[in-house]
Enzyme design. Structure first.
Site, PDB file in Angstrom:
ATOM      1  N   GLY A 200       0.905  -1.113   0.116  1.00  0.00           N
ATOM      2  CA  GLY A 200      -0.064   0.054   0.084  1.00  0.00           C
ATOM      3  C   GLY A 200       0.748   1.285  -0.122  1.00  0.00           C
TER       4      GLY A 200
ATOM      5  NE  ARG B 247      -6.232  -4.918   5.277  1.00  0.00           N
ATOM      6  CZ  ARG B 247      -5.937  -4.854   3.864  1.00  0.00           C
ATOM      7  NH1 ARG B 247      -6.627  -5.243   2.995  1.00  0.00           N
ATOM      8  NH2 ARG B 247      -4.762  -4.382   3.283  1.00  0.00           N
TER       9      ARG B 247
ATOM     10  CG  ASP C 122       3.426  -6.106   8.232  1.00  0.00           C
ATOM     11  OD1 ASP C 122       2.789  -6.056   7.202  1.00  0.00           O
ATOM     12  OD2 ASP C 122       2.921  -6.524   9.207  1.00  0.00           O
TER      13      ASP C 122
ATOM     14  CG  ASP D 219       0.737  -2.032  10.508  1.00  0.00           C
ATOM     15  OD1 ASP D 219       1.599  -1.334   9.742  1.00  0.00           O
ATOM     16  OD2 ASP D 219      -0.096  -2.784  10.072  1.00  0.00           O
TER      17      ASP D 219
ATOM     18  NE  ARG E 241      -1.454  -4.831  -0.644  1.00  0.00           N
ATOM     19  CZ  ARG E 241      -1.846  -3.592  -0.554  1.00  0.00           C
ATOM     20  NH1 ARG E 241      -2.688  -3.058  -1.415  1.00  0.00           N
ATOM     21  NH2 ARG E 241      -1.805  -3.083   0.620  1.00  0.00           N
TER      22      ARG E 241
ATOM     23  NE  ARG F 169     -20.173  16.231  29.248  1.00  0.00           N
ATOM     24  CZ  ARG F 169     -19.470  16.931  28.586  1.00  0.00           C
ATOM     25  NH1 ARG F 169     -19.712  18.033  28.342  1.00  0.00           N
ATOM     26  NH2 ARG F 169     -18.293  16.317  28.045  1.00  0.00           N
TER      27      ARG F 169
ATOM     28  NE  ARG G  38     -28.147  12.119   7.871  1.00  0.00           N
ATOM     29  CZ  ARG G  38     -29.241  12.139   8.703  1.00  0.00           C
ATOM     30  NH1 ARG G  38     -29.373  11.190   9.768  1.00  0.00           N
ATOM     31  NH2 ARG G  38     -30.140  12.725   8.548  1.00  0.00           N
TER      32      ARG G  38
ATOM     33  CB  THR H  80       2.377   1.194   6.219  1.00  0.00           C
ATOM     34  OG1 THR H  80       1.090   1.085   6.363  1.00  0.00           O
ATOM     35  CG2 THR H  80       3.044   0.851   7.206  1.00  0.00           C
ATOM     36  CB  ILE H  81      -1.427   5.601   6.102  1.00  0.00           C
ATOM     37  CG1 ILE H  81      -2.462   4.404   5.713  1.00  0.00           C
ATOM     38  CG2 ILE H  81      -1.281   6.103   4.792  1.00  0.00           C
ATOM     39  CD1 ILE H  81      -3.921   4.781   5.452  1.00  0.00           C
ATOM     40  CG  ASP H  82      -2.403   0.563   8.009  1.00  0.00           C
ATOM     41  OD1 ASP H  82      -3.232   1.446   7.823  1.00  0.00           O
ATOM     42  OD2 ASP H  82      -2.506  -0.768   7.414  1.00  0.00           O
TER      43      ASP H  82
ATOM     44  CB  VAL I 293      18.138   8.385  -5.822  1.00  0.00           C
ATOM     45  CG1 VAL I 293      18.910   8.964  -6.983  1.00  0.00           C
ATOM     46  CG2 VAL I 293      17.181   6.999  -6.095  1.00  0.00           C
TER      47      VAL I 293
HETATM   48  P1  ADP Z   1       2.554  -4.284   2.621  1.00  0.00           P
HETATM   49  O1  ADP Z   1       3.956  -4.093   2.493  1.00  0.00           O
HETATM   50  O2  ADP Z   1       2.031  -2.498   2.443  1.00  0.00           O
HETATM   51  O3  ADP Z   1       2.185  -4.840   4.184  1.00  0.00           O
HETATM   52  P2  ADP Z   1       1.537  -6.438   1.388  1.00  0.00           P
HETATM   53  O4  ADP Z   1       1.314  -7.123   2.598  1.00  0.00           O
HETATM   54  O5  ADP Z   1       0.416  -6.575   0.304  1.00  0.00           O
HETATM   55  O6  ADP Z   1       1.691  -4.830   1.670  1.00  0.00           O
HETATM   56  O7  ADP Z   1       2.860  -6.805   0.791  1.00  0.00           O
HETATM   57  C1  ADP Z   1       3.385  -6.432  -0.395  1.00  0.00           C
HETATM   58  C2  ADP Z   1       3.903  -7.422  -1.350  1.00  0.00           C
HETATM   59  O8  ADP Z   1       5.065  -8.308  -0.405  1.00  0.00           O
HETATM   60  C3  ADP Z   1       3.103  -8.622  -1.758  1.00  0.00           C
HETATM   61  O9  ADP Z   1       2.329  -8.406  -2.918  1.00  0.00           O
HETATM   62  C4  ADP Z   1       4.085  -9.495  -2.076  1.00  0.00           C
HETATM   63  O10 ADP Z   1       4.663  -9.654  -3.354  1.00  0.00           O
HETATM   64  C5  ADP Z   1       5.259  -9.442  -0.967  1.00  0.00           C
HETATM   65  N1  ADP Z   1       4.988 -10.297   0.305  1.00  0.00           N
HETATM   66  C6  ADP Z   1       4.256 -10.145   1.311  1.00  0.00           C
HETATM   67  N2  ADP Z   1       4.351 -11.232   2.015  1.00  0.00           N
HETATM   68  C7  ADP Z   1       5.339 -12.039   1.319  1.00  0.00           C
HETATM   69  C8  ADP Z   1       5.910 -13.300   1.997  1.00  0.00           C
HETATM   70  N3  ADP Z   1       5.589 -14.044   3.086  1.00  0.00           N
HETATM   71  N4  ADP Z   1       6.945 -13.940   1.264  1.00  0.00           N
HETATM   72  C9  ADP Z   1       7.467 -13.339   0.007  1.00  0.00           C
HETATM   73  N5  ADP Z   1       6.800 -12.102  -0.312  1.00  0.00           N
HETATM   74  C10 ADP Z   1       5.792 -11.415   0.350  1.00  0.00           C
HETATM   75  O1  F6P Z   2      -2.025  -1.081   4.628  1.00  0.00           O
HETATM   76  C1  F6P Z   2      -2.386   0.234   4.444  1.00  0.00           C
HETATM   77  C2  F6P Z   2      -3.815   0.123   4.145  1.00  0.00           C
HETATM   78  O2  F6P Z   2      -4.223   1.500   3.655  1.00  0.00           O
HETATM   79  C3  F6P Z   2      -4.794  -0.176   5.066  1.00  0.00           C
HETATM   80  O3  F6P Z   2      -5.011   0.475   5.955  1.00  0.00           O
HETATM   81  C4  F6P Z   2      -5.973  -0.650   4.143  1.00  0.00           C
HETATM   82  O4  F6P Z   2      -6.884  -1.548   4.789  1.00  0.00           O
HETATM   83  C5  F6P Z   2      -5.447  -1.239   3.039  1.00  0.00           C
HETATM   84  O5  F6P Z   2      -3.982  -0.530   2.680  1.00  0.00           O
HETATM   85  C6  F6P Z   2      -6.204  -1.037   1.691  1.00  0.00           C
HETATM   86  O6  F6P Z   2      -5.348  -1.530   0.547  1.00  0.00           O
HETATM   87  P1  F6P Z   2      -5.880  -1.631  -0.778  1.00  0.00           P
HETATM   88  O7  F6P Z   2      -7.242  -1.063  -1.215  1.00  0.00           O
HETATM   89  O8  F6P Z   2      -4.639  -0.916  -1.742  1.00  0.00           O
HETATM   90  O9  F6P Z   2      -5.908  -2.724  -0.970  1.00  0.00           O
END
Ligand code: ADP
Ligand code: F6P
Length: 319
Positions: free
Chosen positions: A11, A171, A103, A129, A72, A211, A243, A125-127, A24
């Site tokens: 993401g 999430r 991660d 986490d 991804r 209140r 809302r 990542t904006i999360d 770079v």
């Molecule tokens: P983020 O890096 O934001 O957590 P993802 O979880 O979608 O996003 O991971 C990004 C990419 O990293 C995945 O599409 C995949 O190509 C690679 N990746 C994630 N987990 C694994 C893993 N266990 N082994 C190898 N590649 C991975």
């Molecule tokens: O990991 C970042 C994040 O923005 C999460 O907070 C969200 O659930 C997810 O990515 C959405 O990812 P996408 O729409 O790119 O699948």
């Protein structure tokens, strides 16, 4: 080490561009050649790789998204996919890789390091986490986007004396909801890490109305439930004019904040320094205002923790 490369993966997050720029420029400053890999691990497998010059990263520090694009890539999770990636890396004479992402991307970098390609990871990542670092690139900008939305929603909520639910991203992690909820003065914050009680939420809303409060704000992280679901549950439980608003991907965009640009510059530069020592399998992060590097294994061992003191504080201040 003569040549390194950089990619962005997973993401996207505001500030990724500033991190690419730092990698770079620092690499060139240190006399290295540096290549940019487009579309994350997908582009690595496909050989979408271009040499970068000082000017390649000009005019991007202020831009959201990532000039290298992100993806991804399910194929990279397979042995065959990673073997193709290693072939591309060797064919290009690349001896080290900076991976900017979350991660999941770090797990990919860990696998690549095991195959003999030293990788250093920059948390973006904006999360917010990622274990081992107090902050990730993009978190601060996303928070500022959320706060702007909360403040605007508060205006209309007050005019109509309504309760508003605002759904934010996250999430599995509640950092965005917690920080934005505290900074936005939310009455209730629902995060995936903590249980919630509908009766308690209703009671808090009633006590606020009692209140003389003119509006209430509830922040819910998407991983708990959707804002629509929560609105329906609350409507069934009590007679509340309610809302909701789902902020969605607007949280992932925008010009990075000063803080995100600064940590992106620091993290990117440090990643190159670590690669220059010949080490791979490392993550860059921030602890107590200091830029640190640590082993990638430490990212994967624990679950991400929420700041419970901050959670308690938010509850104490929203009585
Ligand atoms: P983020 O890096 O934001 O957590 P993802 O979880 O979608 O996003 O991971 C990004 C990419 O990293 C995945 O599409 C995949 O190509 C690679 N990746 C994630 N987990 C694994 C893993 N266990 N082994 C190898 N590649 C991975
Ligand atoms: O990991 C970042 C994040 O923005 C999460 O907070 C969200 O659930 C997810 O990515 C959405 O990812 P996408 O729409 O790119 O699948």
């Amino acid at each position: 080490m003569k040549k390194i490369a950089v990619l962005t993966s997973g993401g996207d997050a505001p500030g990724m561009n500033a991190a690419v720029r730092a990698v770079v420029r620092k690499a060139i400053f240190e006399g290295l050649e540096v290549a940019g890999i487009y579309n994350g691990y997908q582009g690595l497998i496909e050989g979408k790789i271009e040499n970068m010059e000082l000017g390649s990263v000009g005019d991007i520090i202020q831009r959201g998204g990532t000039m290298l694009r992100s993806a991804r890539c399910p194929e990279f999770r397979t042995v065959e996919g990673r073997d193709k990636a290693v072939e591309q890396i060797k064919a290009q004479g690349i001896e080290g890789l900076v991976v900017i992402g979350g991660d999941g991307s770090f797990k990919g970098a860990y696998e690549l390091t095991k195959l003999g390609i030293p990788c250093v990871c920059v948390p973006a990542t904006i999360d917010n986490d990622i274990n081992g670092t107090e902050f990730t690139i993009g978190f601060d900008t996303a928070l500022n986007t959320i706060i702007e939305a909360i403040d605007k929603i508060r205006d209309t909520a007050t005019s109509h004396e309504r309760t508003f639910i605002i759904e934010v991203m996250g999430r599995d992690a509640g950092d965005l909801a917690l920080w934005a909820g505290l900074a936005g003065g939310a009455e209730t914050i629902l995060i995936p890490e903590e249980k919630y009680d509908i009766d308690d939420i209703v009671e808090r809303l009633a006590s606020g109305t009692g209140r003389g409060k003119k509006h209430s704000i509830i922040i819910v992280a998407e991983g708990v439930m959707s804002a629509n679901e929560l609105a329906n549950i609350l409507r069934e439980t009590a007679d509340i004019d309610i809302r909701y608003s789902v902020l969605g991907h607007v949280q992932r965009g925008g010009s990075p904040s000063v803080r995100d640009r600064v940590i992106a510059s620091q993290f990117g530069s440090r990643a190159v320094e670590v690669l220059l020592t010949g080490q791979g399998g490392k993550a860059i992060g921030m602890q107590k205002h200091q830029v640190i590097d640590y082993n990638l294994e430490d990212v994967f061992t624990d679950d991400h923790d929420i700041d419970m003191k901050m959670y308690k504080l938010s509850q104490e201040l929203s009585i």
